[in-house]
Scaffold this motif. Structure first.
Motif, PDB file in Angstrom:
ATOM      1  N   ILE A 158     -35.699  91.695  70.092  1.00 27.33           N
ATOM      2  CA  ILE A 158     -35.135  92.180  68.832  1.00 27.33           C
ATOM      3  C   ILE A 158     -36.094  91.741  67.737  1.00 27.33           C
ATOM      4  N   VAL A 204     -28.056  86.619  69.939  1.00 30.15           N
ATOM      5  CA  VAL A 204     -29.387  86.855  69.380  1.00 30.15           C
ATOM      6  C   VAL A 204     -30.094  85.507  69.206  1.00 30.15           C
ATOM      7  N   LYS A 234     -32.024  96.640  71.060  1.00 26.87           N
ATOM      8  CA  LYS A 234     -31.842  95.820  69.856  1.00 26.87           C
ATOM      9  C   LYS A 234     -30.922  96.508  68.841  1.00 26.87           C
TER      10      LYS A 234
END
Ligand SMILES: Cc1cc2nc3c(=O)[nH]c(=O)nc-3n(C[C@H](O)[C@H](O)[C@H](O)COP(=O)(O)OP(=O)(O)OC[C@H]3O[C@@H](n4cnc5c(N)ncnc54)[C@H](O)[C@@H]3O)c2cc1C
Length: 388
Positions: A54, A86, A345
């Motif tokens: 990401i 994340v 992502k």
């Protein structure tokens, strides 16, 4: 009597479909049905494995802004589960001198979007990340928010949340045909017939098989790609916090991530595989791709090796490598969320955008770049530009 009518039906429960199920279930509770032909954890599409890069660093301000939206959407999912998904370990973009992809596209886009980044020399990069062997002809863009999504955990969280909000997700339920009856969509599956008021198609490499039911096709290219795991004498050097997510932006283009979910360091080539269909793809790693990746690893990451294993995976790409997130022309009750092989992502925010379109809500993003009928998608033989 088993329920057969739903407000929303989602075809395909990979990353994009699972995210749409979560977004729709939050809005319409149990009036959501998700259909998946295989088991939810299958490894035949584009979303499986432990991690996906990401990043905010993209080549257009539009994508930088969309990426900001993605981080925010993943944060909402993390909050629902009190679970980190994340991992901002830092992102490095490498631009070799005379390379195929201009650093200025990325630097200008980040600047236009007000995102901080650093430009590093080869020497500065070697000092901070001695794992990389690069010379000073390589310029490096460092962006601190870059990192990875725990892909496997994120998929599980999306589906759990969708179900917690009342959605029904069916595995081993292959969609065989779709008919738009005007105000109602009939979906014939291996487990009987369902009907929905709105339909979201998120079927990855199988997208044209479903669009054919509506007499439509898109110039999509499906390739068989793979991720490759390498051992390291000192694996701790490649752990999150000591090793970033990185992309070597050239042609060929390579990328990699810190250790996560498997006892090895992941490296891949972007668009390094051969063209296939879901029917002709194999589950054998490609030795040519592995040779290219291994040569790159020997040159730039010499502390890695030997190769441990590789996992095949499918890319589905439009010719301009932009997604299709749009209502299907002449079918106002059908939304398409078609991948472009850099979508994990963005899954959480694309799911919300698709839910907006299905609910008749104007999305927060100007979706012109993702239009179904944009000119390049109407060309008979569009020029394919996969590396940008
Ligand atoms: C090797 C590799 C590395 C990648 N790295 C990154 C990265 O670092 N960062 C990033 O952002 N992205 C990355 N991507 C891209 C990203 O993983 C994909 O963009 C994303 O996962 C695509 O999700 P999807 O839901 O569109 O497709 P899929 O996950 O393929 O889901 C489609 C689903 O639809 C189902 N389906 C199809 N037809 C039917 C039917 N008739 N009936 C019922 N179900 C059906 C399929 O079984 C499948 O589960 C990578 C992809 C690969 C392959």
């Amino acid at each position: 009597m088993e329920r057969r009518h739903y407000k929303h039906i989602i075809l395909g429960l990979g990353a994009l479909g699972s995210a749409a199920a979560w977004a729709l279930a939050r809005r319409s509770g149990g009036d959501v049905l998700g259909l998946e032909q295989y088991d939810l954890d299958h490894a035949r599409g584009g979303s499986h494995d432990h991690s996906r890069i990401i990043r905010l660093s993209y080549n257009t301000p539009f994508y930088v802004e969309l990426a900001k939206g993605a981080y925010a959407a993943w944060a909402r999912l993390e909050a629902e589960h009190d679970l980190p998904l994340v991992h901002r370990v830092g992102g490095l973009d490498f631009f070799p001198e005379g390379g195929a992809i201009p650093l200025s596209d990325y630097a200008d886009s980040l600047t236009a979007a007000g995102v901080h980044f650093d430009l590093l020399t080869g020497e500065e990069t070697r000092k901070r990340w001695p794992q990389f062997r690069i010379d000073d002809s390589v310029r490096v863009l460092h962006q601190a928010d870059g990192g990875f999504v725990s892909a496997r955990s994120a998929l599980g969280a999306l589906r759990r949340s969708a179900r917690d909000h009342g959605a029904r997700l069916l595995e081993h339920t292959a969609v065989q045909s779709v008919r738009d009856l005007g105000g109602l969509i009939e979906v014939v599956t291996s487990s009987g017939v369902f009907e929905g008021e709105k339909l979201i198609i998120a079927t990855g490499a199988w997208t044209n098989e479903i669009l054919a039911q509506l007499g439509l096709q898109l110039p999509l290219t499906v390739t068989q790609e793979q991720v490759n795991y390498f051992a390291a004498e000192h694996l701790s050097q490649f752990m999150p916090g000591r090793f970033p997510a990185w992309i070597w932006l050239d042609d060929p283009c390579f990328y990699g991530l810190p250790v996560h979910g498997a006892p090895g360091v992941k490296v891949g080539q972007d668009v390094g595989g051969r063209e296939v269909t879901p029917a002709t793809r194999t589950f054998e790693p490609d030795l040519g791709t592995l040779r290219r990746v291994s040569r790159f690893v020997q040159r730039v990451l010499p502390d890695l090796g030997p190769h441990l294993f590789s996992k095949p995976c499918l890319y589905t790409m439009t010719p301009d490598r932009d997604f299709v997130v749009d209502t299907v022309p002449d079918h106002p009750d059908i939304v398409l969320a078609a991948d472009a092989a850099h979508g994990f992502k963005f899954a959480a925010v694309i799911g919300e955008i698709a839910a907006d379109l299905a609910a008749g809500v104007t999305p927060a993003f100007d979706l012109k770049p993702f239009a179904f009928d944009r000119p390049i998608l109407r060309e008979a033989n569009p020029v394919r530009r996969f590396l940008t």
